[in-house]
Design a protein around this motif. Sequence first.
Motif, mmCIF file in Angstrom:
data_model
loop_
_atom_site.group_PDB
_atom_site.id
_atom_site.type_symbol
_atom_site.label_atom_id
_atom_site.label_comp_id
_atom_site.label_asym_id
_atom_site.label_seq_id
_atom_site.Cartn_x
_atom_site.Cartn_y
_atom_site.Cartn_z
ATOM 1 N N GLY A 149 -0.461 -0.008 -7.474
ATOM 2 C CA GLY A 149 0.388 -1.202 -7.425
ATOM 3 C C GLY A 149 0.918 -1.445 -6.018
ATOM 4 O O GLY A 149 0.550 -0.743 -5.078
ATOM 5 N N ARG B 179 2.140 6.566 3.162
ATOM 6 C CA ARG B 179 1.642 7.902 2.804
ATOM 7 C C ARG B 179 2.371 8.992 3.581
ATOM 8 O O ARG B 179 2.636 10.065 3.053
ATOM 9 N N GLN C 261 5.667 -11.536 1.736
ATOM 10 C CA GLN C 261 5.520 -10.786 2.987
ATOM 11 C C GLN C 261 5.051 -11.698 4.116
ATOM 12 O O GLN C 261 5.491 -11.563 5.259
ATOM 13 N N ARG D 144 -6.058 -1.898 -7.801
ATOM 14 C CA ARG D 144 -5.925 -2.355 -6.415
ATOM 15 C C ARG D 144 -6.774 -3.596 -6.175
ATOM 16 O O ARG D 144 -6.366 -4.508 -5.451
ATOM 17 N N THR E 200 0.496 -0.130 7.055
ATOM 18 C CA THR E 200 1.599 0.131 6.122
ATOM 19 C C THR E 200 1.206 1.232 5.138
ATOM 20 O O THR E 200 2.037 2.046 4.755
ATOM 21 N N LYS F 297 -10.837 -1.710 6.772
ATOM 22 C CA LYS F 297 -9.785 -2.162 7.686
ATOM 23 C C LYS F 297 -9.278 -1.034 8.582
ATOM 24 O O LYS F 297 -9.035 -1.245 9.757
ATOM 25 N N GLY G 154 -2.973 -4.042 6.472
ATOM 26 C CA GLY G 154 -2.353 -3.861 5.160
ATOM 27 C C GLY G 154 -1.052 -4.632 4.982
ATOM 28 O O GLY G 154 -0.338 -4.423 3.999
HETATM 29 P P1 ADP Z 1 -6.072 0.056 0.711
HETATM 30 O O1 ADP Z 1 -6.104 -1.149 1.606
HETATM 31 O O2 ADP Z 1 -7.304 0.881 0.834
HETATM 32 O O3 ADP Z 1 -5.671 -0.240 -0.707
HETATM 33 P P2 ADP Z 1 -3.725 1.074 2.073
HETATM 34 O O4 ADP Z 1 -3.764 2.425 2.703
HETATM 35 O O5 ADP Z 1 -3.640 -0.116 2.931
HETATM 36 O O6 ADP Z 1 -4.996 1.072 1.152
HETATM 37 O O7 ADP Z 1 -2.511 1.018 1.029
HETATM 38 C C1 ADP Z 1 -2.331 1.991 0.067
HETATM 39 C C2 ADP Z 1 -1.188 1.612 -0.874
HETATM 40 O O8 ADP Z 1 0.037 1.492 -0.144
HETATM 41 C C3 ADP Z 1 -1.339 0.269 -1.569
HETATM 42 O O9 ADP Z 1 -2.167 0.331 -2.716
HETATM 43 C C4 ADP Z 1 0.123 -0.046 -1.910
HETATM 44 O O10 ADP Z 1 0.578 0.698 -3.003
HETATM 45 C C5 ADP Z 1 0.836 0.457 -0.684
HETATM 46 N N1 ADP Z 1 0.973 -0.615 0.339
HETATM 47 C C6 ADP Z 1 0.386 -0.648 1.568
HETATM 48 N N2 ADP Z 1 0.704 -1.789 2.223
HETATM 49 C C7 ADP Z 1 1.495 -2.501 1.382
HETATM 50 C C8 ADP Z 1 2.143 -3.769 1.454
HETATM 51 N N3 ADP Z 1 2.024 -4.561 2.550
HETATM 52 N N4 ADP Z 1 2.879 -4.188 0.396
HETATM 53 C C9 ADP Z 1 3.009 -3.419 -0.692
HETATM 54 N N5 ADP Z 1 2.425 -2.222 -0.851
HETATM 55 C C10 ADP Z 1 1.677 -1.746 0.183
#
Ligand code: ADP
Length: 222
Positions: A57, A36, A92, A168, A31, A13, A85
Amino acid sequence: MRVVLLGPPGSGKGTVGERLERATGFPRISTGDLLRKAVREGTPLGRLAEGVMQAGGLVSDDIVTGIVRERIAEADCRPGYILDGYPRTAAQAEALRRIDGGRPEIAVELDVAEETIVSRLSARRVCPSCQAVYNLRSRPPVRAGACDACGAALVQRPDDRPEAVRERLRVYRDRTAPLREAFRARGVYRAVGGEGEFEAVAAGVLAAVAAARSAGGEKGRP
Ligand code: ADP
Ligand code: ZN
């Protein structure tokens, strides 16, 4: 127009979203990247999110929705934006409809098998300094272990460790994949194969978005 990128962790993505951002001019809102950044900067939000993220989580719906709400209120999002994300849970998805429900949208899911994901994520390395992303197999740095752009030593994301990856994937299956049905019911869901060559995958996503835009979703209503 809003583009929602769906797809399990490691489905690509982020990379596809960057390509889409260049092609459409719509800003990509990740997100995961925003969270991060908060963790790196040690903000109160980052301190809250860090443990949950490391374990694979989900950060609380209210926190993530707050981040998205603020970001999409900015002027550059008026013509359109790409969500990478978010939404990840039913709550949501509902929040998004409350915040910006009238906007035409398309949800594109990258379809990638779990074995592929596990192997991709175990080979992913990131630059802690400039956040460039590498893959030891498919996109290795020129000099082993060092960032091409800035030379910093590459690291593994804490949530790319096997236990966190399993969590995840479970979260994706249980909480996020069911959102498909709502998008499908509204006729805005498209699946694109995510296993092929990057260029082919990106072309598939760009074509789906272009079709949605010319289908009239754009006219008169951003
Ligand atoms: P990936 O899609 O590779 O798991 P992301 O970089 O999108 O990684 O997200 C990393 C982490 O950030 C997720 O595992 C979660 O902990 C948190 N996160 C990101 N977006 C959300 C969201 N919309 N709701 C809750 N947690 C989120
Ligand atoms: Zn770097």
